[in-house]
Design a protein around this motif. Structure first.
Motif, PDB file in Angstrom:
ATOM      1  N   ALA A 303       0.941  -1.147  -0.113  1.00 29.82           N
ATOM      2  CA  ALA A 303       0.094   0.023   0.055  1.00 29.82           C
ATOM      3  C   ALA A 303       0.959   1.224  -0.004  1.00 29.82           C
ATOM      4  N   HIS A 304       0.120   2.577  -0.412  1.00 32.56           N
ATOM      5  CA  HIS A 304       0.993   3.777  -0.349  1.00 32.56           C
ATOM      6  C   HIS A 304       0.379   4.577   0.690  1.00 32.56           C
ATOM      7  N   PHE A 305       1.103   5.384   1.518  1.00 36.41           N
ATOM      8  CA  PHE A 305       0.562   6.310   2.493  1.00 36.41           C
ATOM      9  C   PHE A 305       0.506   7.624   2.007  1.00 36.41           C
ATOM     10  N   VAL A 306      -0.640   8.340   1.819  1.00 33.18           N
ATOM     11  CA  VAL A 306      -0.908   9.581   1.131  1.00 33.18           C
ATOM     12  C   VAL A 306      -1.978  10.357   2.199  1.00 33.18           C
ATOM     13  N   SER A 307      -2.283  11.345   1.713  1.00 31.97           N
ATOM     14  CA  SER A 307      -2.962  12.311   2.530  1.00 31.97           C
ATOM     15  C   SER A 307      -4.383  12.028   1.847  1.00 31.97           C
ATOM     16  N   PRO A 308      -5.503  12.202   2.716  1.00 31.02           N
ATOM     17  CA  PRO A 308      -6.736  11.938   2.364  1.00 31.02           C
ATOM     18  C   PRO A 308      -7.317  13.353   1.451  1.00 31.02           C
ATOM     19  N   ALA A 309      -6.675  14.307   1.395  1.00 34.92           N
ATOM     20  CA  ALA A 309      -7.022  15.502   0.601  1.00 34.92           C
ATOM     21  C   ALA A 309      -6.869  15.382  -0.891  1.00 34.92           C
ATOM     22  N   VAL A 324       0.762  11.408 -12.515  1.00 37.93           N
ATOM     23  CA  VAL A 324       1.530  11.818 -13.738  1.00 37.93           C
ATOM     24  C   VAL A 324       2.554  10.693 -14.312  1.00 37.93           C
ATOM     25  N   ASP A 325       2.645  10.499 -15.374  1.00 37.59           N
ATOM     26  CA  ASP A 325       3.461   9.678 -16.245  1.00 37.59           C
ATOM     27  C   ASP A 325       4.702  10.071 -16.358  1.00 37.59           C
ATOM     28  N   ALA A 326       5.505   9.610 -17.351  1.00 39.41           N
ATOM     29  CA  ALA A 326       6.577   9.943 -17.669  1.00 39.41           C
ATOM     30  C   ALA A 326       6.515  11.147 -18.846  1.00 39.41           C
ATOM     31  N   GLU A 327       5.551  11.211 -19.466  1.00 43.58           N
ATOM     32  CA  GLU A 327       5.296  11.978 -20.462  1.00 43.58           C
ATOM     33  C   GLU A 327       4.435  13.335 -19.943  1.00 43.58           C
ATOM     34  N   GLU A 328       4.568  13.283 -18.762  1.00 39.19           N
ATOM     35  CA  GLU A 328       3.716  14.438 -18.076  1.00 39.19           C
ATOM     36  C   GLU A 328       2.370  14.501 -18.323  1.00 39.19           C
ATOM     37  N   ARG A 329       1.726  13.436 -18.405  1.00 36.85           N
ATOM     38  CA  ARG A 329       0.159  13.317 -18.508  1.00 36.85           C
ATOM     39  C   ARG A 329      -0.473  12.825 -17.657  1.00 36.85           C
ATOM     40  N   VAL A 330      -1.619  13.312 -17.128  1.00 33.05           N
ATOM     41  CA  VAL A 330      -2.367  12.893 -16.171  1.00 33.05           C
ATOM     42  C   VAL A 330      -2.941  11.773 -16.224  1.00 33.05           C
ATOM     43  N   THR A 331      -2.979  10.694 -15.304  1.00 31.84           N
ATOM     44  CA  THR A 331      -3.654   9.565 -15.297  1.00 31.84           C
ATOM     45  C   THR A 331      -4.592   9.399 -13.841  1.00 31.84           C
ATOM     46  N   PHE A 332      -5.884   8.887 -14.132  1.00 32.46           N
ATOM     47  CA  PHE A 332      -6.667   8.843 -13.064  1.00 32.46           C
ATOM     48  C   PHE A 332      -6.536   7.004 -12.648  1.00 32.46           C
ATOM     49  N   GLN A 333      -6.148   7.097 -11.245  1.00 35.41           N
ATOM     50  CA  GLN A 333      -5.975   5.647 -11.012  1.00 35.41           C
ATOM     51  C   GLN A 333      -7.076   5.323  -9.863  1.00 35.41           C
ATOM     52  N   GLU A 334      -7.709   4.260  -9.824  1.00 32.64           N
ATOM     53  CA  GLU A 334      -8.718   3.833  -9.177  1.00 32.64           C
ATOM     54  C   GLU A 334      -8.061   3.167  -7.929  1.00 32.64           C
ATOM     55  N   VAL A 335      -8.380   3.559  -6.679  1.00 35.24           N
ATOM     56  CA  VAL A 335      -7.832   3.051  -5.336  1.00 35.24           C
ATOM     57  C   VAL A 335      -8.916   2.663  -4.226  1.00 35.24           C
ATOM     58  N   GLU A 336      -8.067   1.713  -3.363  1.00 27.85           N
ATOM     59  CA  GLU A 336      -9.147   1.261  -2.382  1.00 27.85           C
ATOM     60  C   GLU A 336      -8.312   1.809  -0.897  1.00 27.85           C
ATOM     61  N   ILE A 337      -9.363   2.281   0.161  1.00 24.95           N
ATOM     62  CA  ILE A 337      -8.503   2.494   1.158  1.00 24.95           C
ATOM     63  C   ILE A 337      -8.636   1.532   2.139  1.00 24.95           C
ATOM     64  N   ILE A 338      -7.380   0.925   2.727  1.00 20.76           N
ATOM     65  CA  ILE A 338      -7.245  -0.134   3.613  1.00 20.76           C
ATOM     66  C   ILE A 338      -7.009   0.040   4.955  1.00 20.76           C
ATOM     67  N   ARG A 339      -6.646   1.367   5.442  1.00 16.52           N
ATOM     68  CA  ARG A 339      -6.210   1.739   6.460  1.00 16.52           C
ATOM     69  C   ARG A 339      -6.356   3.328   6.839  1.00 16.52           C
ATOM     70  N   ALA A 340      -6.976   3.837   7.726  1.00 12.25           N
ATOM     71  CA  ALA A 340      -7.179   5.143   7.975  1.00 12.25           C
ATOM     72  C   ALA A 340      -6.499   5.507   9.238  1.00 12.25           C
ATOM     73  N   GLN A 341      -5.786   6.505   9.468  1.00 10.36           N
ATOM     74  CA  GLN A 341      -4.979   7.069  10.611  1.00 10.36           C
ATOM     75  C   GLN A 341      -5.252   8.363  10.728  1.00 10.36           C
ATOM     76  N   THR A 342      -4.687   8.934  11.889  1.00  9.69           N
ATOM     77  CA  THR A 342      -4.988  10.457  12.100  1.00  9.69           C
ATOM     78  C   THR A 342      -4.021  11.114  11.388  1.00  9.69           C
ATOM     79  N   ASP A 343      -2.788  10.861  10.830  1.00  7.25           N
ATOM     80  CA  ASP A 343      -1.921  11.403   9.848  1.00  7.25           C
ATOM     81  C   ASP A 343      -1.774  11.187   8.562  1.00  7.25           C
ATOM     82  N   GLY A 344      -2.949  10.208   8.014  1.00  4.09           N
ATOM     83  CA  GLY A 344      -3.045  10.057   6.656  1.00  4.09           C
ATOM     84  C   GLY A 344      -3.708   8.653   6.620  1.00  4.09           C
ATOM     85  N   ILE A 345      -3.634   8.148   5.165  1.00  9.11           N
ATOM     86  CA  ILE A 345      -4.430   6.974   5.021  1.00  9.11           C
ATOM     87  C   ILE A 345      -3.450   6.020   3.897  1.00  9.11           C
TER      88      ILE A 345
END
Length: 402
Positions: A303-309, A324-345
């Protein structure tokens, strides 16, 4: 040249002003027509012979610019997954001891709360009547035995019949059965502990009359303890017999246990499955009936640790983030939250490394080219992530019992 300059009205009789006789008036018409033809030719020259547009600094400034976004480099980490559920500590054996006969209590050699072993006497009934019945049954058996022996001897001498021997044998068998019944009845006057345990309740006193089937005592064996929990349908495949479990009791004690039983028939109302965890309790210090929280390790997940914002919604309402990929193009990635805590998810669904848009994701769309810049305020993910807790309700990270 004749020029008429007077203007006349209807009442003066003067002639109107006219330049038709002027020779220069015809030249002006030719001049105007030539100017019109020249103008049309100049306007049409752009279609016939188009010229390359001149690139100037002004035109460059007017070209659309890429949206600037801040990105953070994220590296996936391995996070342990743990199933957590609240349960209740139950005794290994909890039995009510009932009187198998009726009569007056002659002796109660134990007291409530005493530790007993299997076979120890808990109470004794008066045995006067039982002793008398046993004596009578034994005398009757002795008489039947003598009659059978006499009949057998006479048969061997030829002075008796087989039927007489058979009758004597039947009488002897009935007498022996009566002795056995009297011995059992006499044995029922002694109430004994069925297994090692603790006398939790004691319902009789010396001199008290007790009917057959009445409760005499309750004995509890809490060595070991068993913790009963409920497993939801979603986590049933993750729990199996033999798995290690950590148990935290509401009294503050903790213990290591093992999954001993997992049910395969769901409760009709809750749609949950019963499971039991065995916990050693050799000294019996942990009482039965208290609340406990059970944690069972069910594996690991990347999993990756990120801010919920930085979470976004796709066009179809799916939860995801923008990278953002290597060509500086935006890609939308579907994700699933597996853990939530006070400083991030913690989220899953991304590749091992990803450039995540942390600022400006709301102003760009999937497939759009952007000006990606490093996020100077990027926070580092925890180097030793806590395990992901999946509770019995399906929610993550249930708190420990307080």
């Amino acid at each position: 040249m004749t020029t008429h300059a007077e203007t006349t009205g209807p009442d003066t009789g003067r002639t109107p002003l006219s330049f038709e006789s002027d020779k220069g008036s015809s030249k002006s018409k030719f001049v105007a027509g030539g100017l019109v033809l020249a103008l049309l030719g100049w306007m049409g020259s752009g279609f016939v012979l188009p010229s390359e547009p001149e690139v100037t600094e002004a035109s460059v400034e007017q070209a659309p610019r890429r949206v600037a976004v801040a990105v953070q480099n994220s590296v996936a980490q391995t996070v342990a997954q743990v199933f957590a559920a609240e349960g209740q500590a139950l005794a290994e054996r909890d039995t009510q001891i009932l009187a198998e006969t009726g009569g007056q209590i002659a002796e109660v050699p134990v007291r409530r709360g005493a530790e007993v072993e299997a076979g120890d006497v808990i109470a004794r009934f008066e045995t006067a009547q039982g002793d008398a019945e046993l004596t009578q049954a034994q005398e009757e058996r002795n008489r039947a035995q003598r009659e059978f022996d006499n009949a057998q001897t006479l048969l061997e001498r030829g002075t008796s019949t087989v039927d007489r021997v058979a009758q004597a044998r039947s009488t002897l068998a009935a007498a022996e059965a009566a002795v056995t019944a009297a011995e059992v009845a006499l044995g029922d006057t002694i109430v004994r502990a069925p297994f090692d345990g603790r006398i939790e309740t004691l319902e009789v006193e010396e001199g008290e009359f007790v009917n057959s089937g009445a409760q005499v005592a309750r004995i509890v064996d809490n060595t070991p303890l068993k913790i009963a929990i409920q497993i939801p349908q979603q986590q049933l495949a993750d729990i199996e017999a033999g798995q290690a479990a950590q148990v935290a009791f509401i009294t503050g004690e903790t213990a290591e246990g093992e999954v001993r039983f997992v049910g395969r028939s769901a409760d009709a109302q809750t749609r949950t499955f019963t499971a039991e965890i065995e916990v050693p309790n050799a000294d019996g210090a942990i009482p039965a009936g208290i609340s406990a929280q059970v944690r069972i390790s069910t594996g690991e997940q990347v999993a990756h640790f990120v801010s919920p914002a930085i979470l976004s919604l796709g066009t179809d309402g799916t939860l995801g983030i923008k990278t953002v990929d290597a060509e500086e193009r935006v890609t939308f990635q579907e994700v699933e939250i597996i853990r939530a805590q006070t400083d991030g998810i913690w989220i899953s669904g991304l590749p091992e490394t990803a450039r995540i848009i942390s600022v400006g994701q709301g102003f760009v769309n999937d497939g759009e080219l952007v000006d990606a810049r490093a996020d100077e305020a990027q926070e580092e993910a925890p180097t030793d992530p806590e395990p992901v807790i999946l509770g019995a309700s399906g929610n993550a990270n249930e708190e420990t019992i307080q």
